[in-house]
Design an enzyme around this catalytic site. Structure first.
Site, PDB file in Angstrom:
ATOM      1  N   LYS A 150      -2.580   5.824  -4.380  1.00  0.00           N
ATOM      2  CA  LYS A 150      -3.673   6.778  -4.136  1.00  0.00           C
ATOM      3  C   LYS A 150      -3.394   8.111  -4.801  1.00  0.00           C
ATOM      4  O   LYS A 150      -2.250   8.585  -4.776  1.00  0.00           O
ATOM      5  CB  LYS A 150      -3.851   7.002  -2.623  1.00  0.00           C
ATOM      6  CG  LYS A 150      -3.837   5.722  -1.802  1.00  0.00           C
ATOM      7  CD  LYS A 150      -4.084   5.963  -0.323  1.00  0.00           C
ATOM      8  CE  LYS A 150      -3.778   4.716   0.493  1.00  0.00           C
ATOM      9  NZ  LYS A 150      -2.346   4.590   0.897  1.00  0.00           N
TER      10      LYS A 150
ATOM     11  N   HIS B   9      -7.396   9.461  -2.367  1.00  0.00           N
ATOM     12  CA  HIS B   9      -6.811   9.487  -1.024  1.00  0.00           C
ATOM     13  C   HIS B   9      -7.713  10.245  -0.040  1.00  0.00           C
ATOM     14  O   HIS B   9      -7.752   9.943   1.155  1.00  0.00           O
ATOM     15  CB  HIS B   9      -5.427  10.144  -1.098  1.00  0.00           C
ATOM     16  CG  HIS B   9      -4.482   9.739  -0.015  1.00  0.00           C
ATOM     17  ND1 HIS B   9      -3.126   9.664  -0.191  1.00  0.00           N
ATOM     18  CD2 HIS B   9      -4.697   9.378   1.270  1.00  0.00           C
ATOM     19  CE1 HIS B   9      -2.555   9.287   0.947  1.00  0.00           C
ATOM     20  NE2 HIS B   9      -3.485   9.112   1.849  1.00  0.00           N
TER      21      HIS B   9
ATOM     22  N   ASP C 237       0.845  -1.198   0.000  1.00  0.00           N
ATOM     23  CA  ASP C 237       0.000   0.000   0.000  1.00  0.00           C
ATOM     24  C   ASP C 237       0.881   1.249   0.000  1.00  0.00           C
ATOM     25  O   ASP C 237       1.654   1.477   0.922  1.00  0.00           O
ATOM     26  CB  ASP C 237      -0.883   0.020   1.260  1.00  0.00           C
ATOM     27  CG  ASP C 237      -1.792   1.234   1.284  1.00  0.00           C
ATOM     28  OD1 ASP C 237      -2.895   1.158   0.715  1.00  0.00           O
ATOM     29  OD2 ASP C 237      -1.396   2.271   1.866  1.00  0.00           O
TER      30      ASP C 237
ATOM     31  N   TYR D 289       3.178   9.803  -0.462  1.00  0.00           N
ATOM     32  CA  TYR D 289       4.196   9.208   0.429  1.00  0.00           C
ATOM     33  C   TYR D 289       5.625   9.377  -0.128  1.00  0.00           C
ATOM     34  O   TYR D 289       6.595   9.109   0.573  1.00  0.00           O
ATOM     35  CB  TYR D 289       3.944   7.708   0.683  1.00  0.00           C
ATOM     36  CG  TYR D 289       2.631   7.358   1.339  1.00  0.00           C
ATOM     37  CD1 TYR D 289       1.817   8.329   1.922  1.00  0.00           C
ATOM     38  CD2 TYR D 289       2.193   6.039   1.375  1.00  0.00           C
ATOM     39  CE1 TYR D 289       0.605   7.985   2.502  1.00  0.00           C
ATOM     40  CE2 TYR D 289       0.981   5.688   1.963  1.00  0.00           C
ATOM     41  CZ  TYR D 289       0.190   6.667   2.516  1.00  0.00           C
ATOM     42  OH  TYR D 289      -1.004   6.314   3.090  1.00  0.00           O
TER      43      TYR D 289
HETATM   44  P1  NAP Z   1       0.054   1.380  11.897  1.00  0.00           P
HETATM   45  O1  NAP Z   1       0.277   0.393  10.834  1.00  0.00           O
HETATM   46  O2  NAP Z   1      -1.075   1.216  12.843  1.00  0.00           O
HETATM   47  O3  NAP Z   1       1.350   1.516  12.806  1.00  0.00           O
HETATM   48  C1  NAP Z   1       2.630   1.642  12.257  1.00  0.00           C
HETATM   49  C2  NAP Z   1       3.582   1.975  13.390  1.00  0.00           C
HETATM   50  O4  NAP Z   1       3.645   0.903  14.319  1.00  0.00           O
HETATM   51  C3  NAP Z   1       4.996   2.256  12.969  1.00  0.00           C
HETATM   52  O5  NAP Z   1       5.488   3.297  13.798  1.00  0.00           O
HETATM   53  C4  NAP Z   1       5.716   0.956  13.232  1.00  0.00           C
HETATM   54  O6  NAP Z   1       7.064   1.219  13.543  1.00  0.00           O
HETATM   55  C5  NAP Z   1       4.972   0.395  14.427  1.00  0.00           C
HETATM   56  N1  NAP Z   1       4.859  -1.068  14.411  1.00  0.00           N
HETATM   57  C6  NAP Z   1       4.691  -1.869  13.318  1.00  0.00           C
HETATM   58  N2  NAP Z   1       4.585  -3.148  13.674  1.00  0.00           N
HETATM   59  C7  NAP Z   1       4.659  -3.182  15.024  1.00  0.00           C
HETATM   60  C8  NAP Z   1       4.606  -4.228  15.967  1.00  0.00           C
HETATM   61  N3  NAP Z   1       4.471  -5.502  15.581  1.00  0.00           N
HETATM   62  N4  NAP Z   1       4.697  -3.909  17.292  1.00  0.00           N
HETATM   63  C9  NAP Z   1       4.849  -2.615  17.682  1.00  0.00           C
HETATM   64  N5  NAP Z   1       4.914  -1.577  16.812  1.00  0.00           N
HETATM   65  C10 NAP Z   1       4.817  -1.850  15.491  1.00  0.00           C
HETATM   66  O7  NAP Z   1      -0.076   2.872  11.331  1.00  0.00           O
HETATM   67  P2  NAP Z   1       0.022   3.625   9.935  1.00  0.00           P
HETATM   68  O8  NAP Z   1       1.353   3.462   9.324  1.00  0.00           O
HETATM   69  O9  NAP Z   1      -0.443   4.988  10.208  1.00  0.00           O
HETATM   70  O10 NAP Z   1      -1.063   2.898   9.029  1.00  0.00           O
HETATM   71  C11 NAP Z   1      -0.760   1.764   8.228  1.00  0.00           C
HETATM   72  C12 NAP Z   1      -0.730   2.105   6.762  1.00  0.00           C
HETATM   73  O11 NAP Z   1      -2.022   2.557   6.351  1.00  0.00           O
HETATM   74  C13 NAP Z   1       0.182   3.268   6.390  1.00  0.00           C
HETATM   75  O12 NAP Z   1       1.543   2.942   6.379  1.00  0.00           O
HETATM   76  C14 NAP Z   1      -0.380   3.627   5.027  1.00  0.00           C
HETATM   77  O13 NAP Z   1       0.057   2.715   4.052  1.00  0.00           O
HETATM   78  C15 NAP Z   1      -1.875   3.511   5.308  1.00  0.00           C
HETATM   79  N6  NAP Z   1      -2.497   4.789   5.768  1.00  0.00           N
HETATM   80  C16 NAP Z   1      -3.414   5.360   4.962  1.00  0.00           C
HETATM   81  C17 NAP Z   1      -3.988   6.575   5.307  1.00  0.00           C
HETATM   82  C18 NAP Z   1      -5.002   7.177   4.402  1.00  0.00           C
HETATM   83  O14 NAP Z   1      -5.321   8.367   4.548  1.00  0.00           O
HETATM   84  N7  NAP Z   1      -5.544   6.425   3.467  1.00  0.00           N
HETATM   85  C19 NAP Z   1      -3.644   7.205   6.503  1.00  0.00           C
HETATM   86  C20 NAP Z   1      -2.708   6.584   7.333  1.00  0.00           C
HETATM   87  C21 NAP Z   1      -2.158   5.376   6.961  1.00  0.00           C
HETATM   88  P3  NAP Z   1       8.306   0.527  12.725  1.00  0.00           P
HETATM   89  O15 NAP Z   1       8.176   0.897  11.277  1.00  0.00           O
HETATM   90  O16 NAP Z   1       9.492   1.147  13.379  1.00  0.00           O
HETATM   91  O17 NAP Z   1       8.185  -0.951  12.971  1.00  0.00           O
END
Ligand code: NAP
Length: 321
Positions: A85, A118, A51, A56
């Site tokens: 997106k 997005h 994704d 990004y």
């Molecule tokens: P998330 O996946 O809930 O959390 C990611 C964070 O958690 C990172 O800081 C990561 O750090 C840490 N992490 C990952 N695996 C872990 C584990 N097993 N234990 C503890 N910590 C862990 O948050 P997100 O990145 O905001 O959301 C996921 C994805 O959704 C994004 O990357 C993006 O692709 C998408 N997204 C889309 C939108 C939108 O508007 N459509 C908005 C936000 C996000 P490390 O990398 O250091 O492991």
């Protein structure tokens, strides 16, 4: 154990028959250097969905990683599912196909598997001013790009139910996927029920509660203001269920979303966490356990997307103070 054997092929069938893997690698805040290693490790661990998004600024690096994986014979293009997106300026009238072609060039791909709006809001190129283009106009452009074949499926992100309803009412290409913030402390039951009723698959973002969001820095160097919020990963029922299943709190939060029938895209650039986040096919969470996890009744949106405020298509206008 069939669930483990079939983890790479665990998929949701979209309304157009396309199969979307239930787990993908999130890449927001993953720098180009980090994301090459992360994408490669994820595909080797069994992930088939990546994704990303134009905003990004890592599509080029992801394209490099995909190309190398294919050249090395690790995976074939048709086994992968790539989501990107369109950012807000690409939603303005007449801009979408150009935006998609620019993403494809960076990704070195002939098509993406899923192309999402997005946001519901169109802005000028520099985001200086919004463009009062209603979501109906945005969706007409998605209908057109779907018909080019450059995107095998199309969908929306950060749209509210009412906006989705207006797009569906056009009777054009259906919305195949809605990607929204969704985690234990923001469970989005109404949105999930609405999407189910309209045969729209749902992808949860921030499934772990996005603990790294506070480090986000805009290209201008500016940091965003994040309201204080409780940590999903530290929820006592999550920790207890993790201990019971010999799993980690992160794996419980991911399984919580999977067992609600959702797709997930946890982000990590840490190889052991990338593997940990995919290692969730050897246990499940029952409906009773889901109810127990939700007993706190916390429902707090983390991503209010403040830049939308004042736009006629601000999806979260009702939630702003
Ligand atoms: P998330 O996946 O809930 O959390 C990611 C964070 O958690 C990172 O800081 C990561 O750090 C840490 N992490 C990952 N695996 C872990 C584990 N097993 N234990 C503890 N910590 C862990 O948050 P997100 O990145 O905001 O959301 C996921 C994805 O959704 C994004 O990357 C993006 O692709 C998408 N997204 C889309 C939108 C939108 O508007 N459509 C908005 C936000 C996000 P490390 O990398 O250091 O492991």
């Amino acid at each position: 154990f069939q669930r483990i054997m079939s983890s790479s092929s665990a998929a949701i069938t979209l309304s157009n028959g396309v199969k979307m893997p239930v787990i993908g690698l999130g890449t927001w805040q993953s720098s180009p250097a980090e994301v090459i290693a992360a994408v490669k490790a994820s595909v080797k661990a069994g992930y088939r969905l990546i994704d990303t998004a134009a905003v990004y600024q890592n599509e080029e690096a992801i394209g490099t990683a995909i190309k190398e994986l294919i050249e090395e014979g690790v995976v074939k293009r048709e086994e992968l599912f790539i989501t990107t997106k369109a950012w807000t300026h690409e939603l303005a009238p007449e801009k979408l196909e150009g935006g998609l072609r620019a993403s494809l060039e960076k990704l070195q791909l002939e098509y993406v598997d899923l192309y999402l709006a997005h946001m519901p809001t169109a802005f000028n190129d520099d985001m200086s001013q919004h463009v009062a283009s209603p979501v109906e106009d945005v969706w007409r452009q998605f209908d057109a790009v779907y018909k080019t074949g450059l995107a095998k499926s199309v969908g929306v992100s950060n749209w509210n139910n009412e906006q989705i309803g207006r797009a569906l009412a056009l009777g054009l290409t259906p919305i195949h996927n809605s990607q929204v913030e969704l985690h234990l402390y923001f469970p989005q039951h109404e949105h999930v029920d609405f999407c189910k009723a309209h045969n729209i698959s749902v992808t949860s973002y921030a499934t772990l509660g996005s603990p790294g969001r506070v480090n986000f820095t805009l290209p201008t160097g500016q940091k965003l203001d994040w309201a204080p919020a409780p940590s999903d990963l530290e929820d006592k029922n999550v920790v207890a269920l993790a201990e019971k299943n010999n799993k980690t709190p992160a794996q419980v939060l991911l399984r919580y979303a999977l067992d609600r029938g959702l797709a997930i895209i946890p982000k990590s650039v840490n190889i052991s966490r990338i593997e940990e986040n995919f290692n969730v096919f050897d246990f499940t969470i029952s409906q009773e356990e889901i109810a127990k996890l939700e007993e706190s009744k916390i429902s707090q949106r983390l991503f209010l997307q403040d830049f939308m405020a004042g736009h006629p298509e601000d999806a979260f206008a009702n939630e702003r103070k």
